[in-house]
Write a protein that holds these residues in place. Structure first.
Motif, short mmCIF file in Angstrom:
data_model
loop_
_atom_site.label_atom_id
_atom_site.label_comp_id
_atom_site.label_asym_id
_atom_site.label_seq_id
_atom_site.Cartn_x
_atom_site.Cartn_y
_atom_site.Cartn_z
N LEU A 64 87.92 18.37 -67.52
CA LEU A 64 86.69 18.07 -68.25
C LEU A 64 86.24 19.28 -69.08
N ILE A 65 86.54 20.48 -68.59
CA ILE A 65 86.20 21.67 -69.39
C ILE A 65 86.96 21.61 -70.72
N PHE A 66 88.23 21.24 -70.63
CA PHE A 66 89.03 21.19 -71.87
C PHE A 66 88.52 20.11 -72.81
N THR A 67 88.38 18.89 -72.30
CA THR A 67 87.96 17.81 -73.22
C THR A 67 86.53 18.05 -73.68
N GLY A 68 85.70 18.61 -72.81
CA GLY A 68 84.31 18.89 -73.19
C GLY A 68 84.26 19.92 -74.31
N LEU A 69 85.03 21.00 -74.16
CA LEU A 69 85.05 22.03 -75.21
C LEU A 69 85.62 21.45 -76.50
N ALA A 70 86.67 20.65 -76.36
CA ALA A 70 87.30 20.07 -77.55
C ALA A 70 86.29 19.27 -78.34
N THR A 71 85.53 18.44 -77.63
CA THR A 71 84.54 17.62 -78.33
C THR A 71 83.40 18.47 -78.85
N ALA A 72 82.95 19.41 -78.03
CA ALA A 72 81.78 20.22 -78.41
C ALA A 72 82.05 20.99 -79.70
N ILE A 73 83.23 21.58 -79.82
CA ILE A 73 83.47 22.42 -80.99
C ILE A 73 83.52 21.56 -82.25
N SER A 74 84.07 20.37 -82.15
CA SER A 74 84.12 19.54 -83.36
C SER A 74 82.73 19.02 -83.70
N PHE A 75 81.98 18.61 -82.70
CA PHE A 75 80.64 18.11 -82.97
C PHE A 75 79.75 19.21 -83.52
N LYS A 76 79.98 20.42 -83.01
CA LYS A 76 79.19 21.55 -83.48
C LYS A 76 79.38 21.75 -84.98
N ALA A 77 80.59 21.45 -85.46
CA ALA A 77 80.87 21.59 -86.88
C ALA A 77 80.49 20.32 -87.64
N GLY A 78 79.84 19.38 -86.95
CA GLY A 78 79.46 18.15 -87.63
C GLY A 78 80.63 17.21 -87.86
N LEU A 79 81.71 17.46 -87.13
CA LEU A 79 82.88 16.57 -87.23
C LEU A 79 82.97 15.79 -85.94
N LYS A 238 88.05 24.56 -93.40
CA LYS A 238 87.31 24.65 -92.14
C LYS A 238 87.45 23.37 -91.33
N ILE A 239 87.38 22.23 -92.02
CA ILE A 239 87.51 20.95 -91.31
C ILE A 239 88.85 20.90 -90.58
N VAL A 240 89.90 21.31 -91.30
CA VAL A 240 91.23 21.27 -90.68
C VAL A 240 91.27 22.23 -89.49
N ILE A 241 90.72 23.42 -89.65
CA ILE A 241 90.76 24.39 -88.55
C ILE A 241 90.03 23.87 -87.33
N VAL A 242 88.82 23.38 -87.55
CA VAL A 242 88.01 22.94 -86.41
C VAL A 242 88.66 21.75 -85.71
N MET A 243 89.11 20.78 -86.49
CA MET A 243 89.71 19.60 -85.87
C MET A 243 90.95 19.96 -85.08
N THR A 244 91.74 20.89 -85.62
CA THR A 244 92.95 21.22 -84.89
C THR A 244 92.66 22.07 -83.66
N ILE A 245 91.67 22.92 -83.73
CA ILE A 245 91.29 23.64 -82.50
C ILE A 245 90.90 22.63 -81.44
N SER A 246 90.12 21.65 -81.86
CA SER A 246 89.69 20.60 -80.96
C SER A 246 90.90 19.89 -80.35
N GLY A 247 91.86 19.56 -81.21
CA GLY A 247 93.07 18.89 -80.73
C GLY A 247 93.87 19.76 -79.78
N ILE A 248 93.95 21.05 -80.10
CA ILE A 248 94.70 21.98 -79.24
C ILE A 248 94.07 22.01 -77.85
N LEU A 249 92.74 22.08 -77.81
CA LEU A 249 92.06 22.13 -76.51
C LEU A 249 92.34 20.87 -75.70
N ALA A 250 92.22 19.72 -76.35
CA ALA A 250 92.46 18.46 -75.63
C ALA A 250 93.91 18.38 -75.19
#
Lengths: 367, 512, 340
Positions: A64-79, A238-250
């Protein structure tokens, strides 16, 4: 001073919904005819009552830490990356594949490769919606949501046909090699080294968001995209970076589940980790610390809930009700902020009070 | 005989006191101007009179009786009407439909359109307005739309009319006509309250002037007793001067050039057509025009957020037809957009975060922010640009007033050391003190040899700052003038599109 | 300030609740000598009208007739198996039964750690001195179902039956544990008429009724009028499809005839209830077997009593099926076990 007060208020505000939800859960257990005291004792003791229990709670919190962080970082960027569940599955499968097919590696090497594989799977799978969002303005919420089906069904196919363990009745692969297994701390608890990796991910994301340029840009992007573009930050990149960080975490989350928990890819291994992660990100207000706390909370509820069921016989669904109530009450708080519900209620009560007061005055005058 | 008496009215929003114990009276049949800088509390005050807000303390007396309006409807019933700065009209409906919206005349269940039209036309004629009740709002000019707004109120038989910044969207000629009309209405016995910060207009029409500063009443004076300077001193609290001694322009090389630039909207409508324009080093070019005539689109073009569909944009001899803001900034563009809180500032981020935006990469070591340097730089800029209420640079930028927020943008953009500075409405919603400061900085930039473009709908601002003026009308440039060889009237006519299109639109008039 | 009052009130309310409960103290006396059994359900949990419910039925009977303490638990996901198994063992259970195949790996580990507890797992063989593996001869029941289907699909006097000699099978996952049903079904059908065509399909899930319905509708569209499903809760959808198109479905694991009265021809019952009951009985005598292989003979598998359909079907068919059953029990017919 002011800031401290505000922080305390914030913490109180997050605790109140939990408290209310637990209280209602308590009442529900009570009226369902169980011994609610005993049930609650086991809920807390089962989750926090000893070293082993705590370890199991941390174990439950790890994905849950991983999926939570993955979602949080993308939502934080408005994605709105809704694809954590799918990215998790692909990461899990990739790690399993590398885990059982690569031979003759040292454990450290093998684990690292499997983790990188999981991260890469998540990365690639997040790259698709990221690129079409950044350069073609395709709504990422829809694309990630739909890609979940692709990921889950595809991995299920892989685990049902080409890679199914011979003789197994489940859609699952063969076991990964011992060199790829994330070791446990102690044999009595399922907690494994993956938890430390989750903490590392947390620290990295926390520092990234709060201390670095990227974090600054992500925050700016999430709060005002026009501004971000206008002052000369490259929004598409930035969109690409954030989304892929999110994907990496998940994807990492999935890989760690495979390597530490199941030892193979099992179709349907995730009890909606991605969606629970989304909930956690929401109630954690997209803040890594909030996510960490939320993941522990859900870990406690999961672990305590099973102990409650085993020892007292209270059905698991009651824990789901409590989880639902927590989210509900937190949402009410958010609604409150948006529509100042609380103030309106307060005003209503006050006007009620004052009209009563004036009535009293009238009476006195009459008297 | 006072129609409205305001007694020690206070309005608080949370901890913030917007109106502080104001006592004031409005006499029957006078034009009363309420002056104050942006954010002084003028609009809050009027919204209380009109029932949109309720006072926290104090009371309002109408014809000697206390009133407590909870909606504009109640206010209108009691004879108070308000014309807002942003018109509240439905573009696709006709004038009479807008006037009667919500109070339709019906015959059984059917709306009796003929009778409605006649009744509204009767009101229009009665007050001598130049307006056709049957015209659609979207087809008439901004000035006519404003007349429709006023008729809307007059038709409801109000005898007190509040106008919030009524001239902001008008050409100089339309402004004059409006002011004349207001005096006519006054002579018919109406009480008129006009909110404005344009002092020349106050001087032209008002009987009495009340100045509000930071929610407090500074004073009420008779118009004939004071000069514009006196009023502005009351508003700001000190002497201000918006007239500058500008050195003559010493133009250098050509910096930016637009050749026959055309841009279309998403719907395929031409929003900019055949724009030819150039700006040289050490020159301030003003772009005048009534709002909504393509200036916003032109600014988007300069900022790289809109692509041109035809023509070319040349910067220092290089074609830059399709650049994004990031690329433009790298080339030396400084940009101050029109919509401050959409494009230039991130309202929910802190002051320092806004101050370093765009060049945040300069303040880091290995991707990590260097807090110390950032704080140092931010504080220096705050000092240099005299930005007030900024002691806590972690506070949200949205806590600043319009003027201070604009200064943050100016500080940021200028400190990037641009070769060309392009500004749209640089002093909108900015107090006079800050306007003075910002204007000085703009001229300083010019004197340093930068190329400067100022897009503004404030004609005074254009006249004061520019060395050369382009006038826009309906997406085209309809005229170019050297400032030294023109005057407000000339530019005003151009703004109305007059030397460009035949005399059709001369008929912008209030009555005959 | 107000908030503090509110919180205080809430705390007070909770405290009152606590006191209230304390007074009402439940007296669920558990005899220490009583035999304690726990059962862990598989994916789908209770209410599947199939495997898990059937196991629960057996446990209920054991509780009534054998006077044992029972407990049924439903884990949230497969990774919780280890926690559940060990916690149940720790809580002093004498016998812990898991119906979840996915627990086979962890069971090996956990069983070693708790040698005093007996474990049992269904449908798969797990080694261990204190582990019993319960296997069913599903092929025998499926054989009878196949034979019956082959007979019925040729009886065009029934409104549910078309003129095509096609029947079909839907499995949860293409795996030996599921294909055993298919092979028995096929063998039984061709035993009656080698020309019978048997379609087959898989839904890749045991918990997706919508997918089950979709697959069944497609098979019915291809001319099948009897659909045999072995797909857990997914099978619910298959039965719904049969009802909608008015053809026959064949239920699995428990007696599913009542789900769509008249449209479920019969059910191939795995008597998990009998097996669970038997395990408890053996446990009280401390006579566990390492492997239980339960077929028609042991009443581990059988066809349902056909409560709603036996009047529709010609008696001659039923007699033929009864004959086959006896032949299997006596060993005259040996149904192939593809798992071996």
């Amino acid at each position: 001073m002011e800031l401290n007060k505000w922080r305390i208020q914030m913490v109180m505000k997050s605790l109140l919904p939990i408290f209310l939800a637990l209280m209602i859960g308590y009442i529900l257990i009570f009226i369902s005819g169980y011994n609610a005291n005993e049930a609650f004792t086991y809920l807390f003791m089962g989750a926090l009552g000893g070293k082993k229990q705590i370890m199991n709670t941390l174990f439950a919190a790890t994905p849950l830490i991983f999926t939570g962080l993955a979602t949080a970082i993308s939502f934080k960027a408005g994605l709105y990356n809704m694809g954590a569940e799918g990215q998790l599955y692909l990461g899990a499968f990739a790690a399993a594949y590398l885990g059982f097919s690569l031979q003759g590696l040292s454990p450290g090497m093998h684990i690292t490769i499997c983790l990188l594989g999981g991260a890469l799977a998540g990365f690639v799978f997040a790259l698709i919606p990221a690129v079409i969002k950044a350069y073609l303005q395709v709504d990422e919420m829809v694309s990630t949501l739909m890609l979940n089906y692709v990921a889950i069904l595809y991995t299920t196919y892989l685990a049902s046909y080409p890679f199914r363990a011979p003789g197994s009745s489940n859609a699952e692969t063969i076991n990964i090699l011992p060199t790829a297994v994330l070791p446990r701390f102690v044999s009595e608890s399922q907690l494994h080294v993956g938890f430390l990796l989750a903490l590392v991910a947390f620290v990295i994301i926390y520092i990234m968001l709060n201390k670095t340029i990227l974090g600054y840009e992500i925050t700016a992007l999430g709060k005002n995209q026009h501004f971000t573009e206008y002052v000369g930050m490259n929004v598409a990149k930035k969109i690409v970076i954030v989304m892929t960080i999110s994907g990496i975490l998940a994807g990492l989350g999935g890989a760690i589940e495979t390597l530490g928990t199941h030892g193979k890819f099992v179709s349907g291994f995730s009890p909606d980790y991605g969606w629970t992660g989304l909930t956690i990100a929401l109630i954690g207000k997209f803040n890594p610390i909030g996510v960490l706390a939320g993941a522990f909370l859900f870990g406690i509820l999961k672990n305590g809930g099973s102990s409650m069921e085993i020892m007292v016989g209270v059905p698991r669904s009651l824990i789901s009700i409590i989880e639902g109530l927590i989210v509900l009450f937190m949402t009410v708080d958010m609604l409150n902020k948006r529509f100042s519900l609380g103030t309106k209620i307060k005003q209503a009560i006050q006007s009620l009070g004052s009209s009563k007061g004036s009535q009293n005055n009238l009476k006195q005058e009459v008297n | 005989m006072s129609v409205i008496e305001v007694q020690e009215v206070t309005k608080r929003f949370g901890d913030f006191t917007a109106i502080d114990q104001i006592t004031l009276d409005f006499a029957e049949g006078e034009i009363h101007a309420i002056c104050g800088e942006n954010g002084a509390g003028k609009s809050t005050f009027m919204n209380m009179l009109f029932g949109l807000l309720q006072p926290t303390e104090g009371q309002i007396l109408l014809h000697g009786k206390p009133v407590d309006f909870h909606s504009p409807k109640e206010a209108i019933h009691s004879g108070i009407g308000m014309v807002h700065q942003h018109f509240k009209l439905v573009p696709s409906l006709t004038v009479f439909e807008n006037v009667l919206l919500g109070e339709e005349m019906t015959q059984s269940l059917k709306i009796d359109r003929q009778r409605e039209k006649e009744s509204v036309q009767a009101t229009i004629d009665n007050f001598g307005f130049d307006l056709d009740a049957g015209d659609k709002i979207e087809a008439i000019s901004v000035g006519a739309q404003q007349r429709a707004e006023i008729i809307k109120m007059l038709h409801r038989n109000v005898d007190i009319l509040i106008l919030d910044e009524p001239t902001a969207v008008l050409t100089p000629q339309e402004t004059d006509e409006l002011l004349d009309k207001l005096i006519e209405l006054k002579n018919l016995g109406k009480t008129i309250i006009i909110i404005t910060h344009k002092l020349d207009e106050v001087k032209k029409c008002a009987d009495r002037v009340t100045v509000i500063r930071r929610g407090k009443k500074i004073g009420t004076v008779y118009n004939q007793d004071v000069t514009e300077k006196d009023i502005s001193r009351m508003m700001v609290g000190r002497d201000v001067s918006l007239d500058f001694d500008k050195k003559p322009c010493t133009c250098g090389d050509l910096v930016l050039q637009l050749n026959n630039v055309t841009a279309t909207s998403k719907l395929g409508k031409k929003v900019l057509e055949g724009i030819d324009l150039e700006v040289k080093q050490g020159e301030i070019v003003g772009i005048a025009g009534i709002e909504g005539n393509g200036q916003a689109e032109l600014m988007e073009l300069f900022s790289g957020t809109r692509k041109l569909t035809d023509g070319e944009m040349i910067y220092k001899g290089k074609k830059i037809n399709c650049c994004d803001p990031a690329a433009l900034r790298k080339m030396g563009f400084g940009l101050v957009p029109e919509d401050r809180y959409r494009d230039a500032l991130n309202a929910t981020m802190s002051i320092w975060e806004n101050m370093i935006a765009g060049r945040h990469k300069d303040y880091c070591k290995l991707c990590f922010f260097d807090d110390k340097v950032i704080r140092q730089v931010t504080k220096e800029l705050i000092e240099e640009y005299d930005i007030r209420n900024c002691d806590n640079i972690d506070a949200l930028v949205s806590t600043l007033s319009g003027g201070n927020a604009q200064k943050i943008i100016m500080a940021r953009e200028i400190s990037c050391n641009p070769d060309i500075m392009i500004m749209s409405q640089p002093t909108r919603g900015v107090d006079i003190g800050s306007i003075e400061f910002i204007h000085q900085r703009i001229i300083q930039l010019r004197d340093e040899g930068k190329a400067v473009i100022v897009i503004s709908s404030e004609l005074t601002e254009i006249m004061n700052l520019s060395d050369r003026i382009y006038v826009m009308h309906k997406g085209k440039i309809v005229g170019e003038r050297e400032t030294s060889q023109t005057n407000k009237e000339d530019i005003g006519l151009l703004m109305a599109g007059i030397n460009h299109q035949a005399n059709r639109e001369v008929a912008f008039s209030y009555g005959t | 300030m107000k908030k503090r009052v509110l919180v205080g009130m809430l705390v007070g309310a909770l405290a009152l609740g606590l006191v209230g409960c304390g007074q009402k103290k439940e007296t669920k006396e558990t005899n220490k000598d009583q035999f304690k059994v726990a059962m862990i359900t598989s994916e789908g949990g209770l209410g599947d009208r199939s495997f898990n419910d059937s196991g629960n039925e057996g446990l209920k009977q054991a509780k009534e007739k054998l006077n044992v303490t029972t407990k049924v638990v439903e884990p949230g996901d497969v990774s919780e198996g280890e926690t559940y198994l060990s916690q149940l063992a720790e809580s002093g259970m004498d016998l812990v039964i898991t119906l979840d195949l996915g627990h086979s790996d962890v069971l090996k580990k956990v069983a070693k750690k708790y040698p005093d507890t007996q474990f049992a797992i269904f449908n798969t063989a797990v080694e261990g001195s204190n582990v019993s593996s319960v296997l069913f001869k599903e092929q025998e029941g499926s054989f009878l179902a196949g034979a019956l289907s082959a007979l019925v699909t040729q009886d065009t006097s029934l409104e549910q039956v078309n003129d095509k000699k096609i029947i079909s099978f839907i499995g949860g996952i293409d795996s030996p544990g599921i294909n055993i049903f298919l092979s028995g079904f096929k063998e039984g059908a061709s035993h009656i008429d080698p020309e019978i065509k048997v379609l087959s399909g898989y839904t890749n899930s045991f918990a997706d009724p919508a997918k089950g319905k979709e697959t069944a509708l497609s098979q019915i569209g291809q001319g099948s009028d009897i659909v045999f499903q072995a797909a857990g809760a997914t099978g619910d959808g298959v039965i719904q499809a049969a009802k909608q198109k008015n053809v026959f479905a064949i239920g699995v694991d428990s007696d599913q005839d009542g789900i769509a009265k008249g449209n479920v021809l019969t059910s191939v019952m795995k008597r998990v209830d009998n097996a669970v009951y038997g395990l408890v009985e053996d446990g009280m005598k401390k006579e566990y077997q390492t492997t239980y292989e339960l077929g028609l003979k042991e009443k581990g598998v059988e066809l349902s009593p056909m409560t709603y359909t036996k009047d529709l079907i010609s008696e001659d068919y039923l007699k033929q099926i009864e004959g086959l059953r006896e032949q299997i029990i006596s060993g005259e017919i040996k149904v192939k076990d593809i798992r071996k």
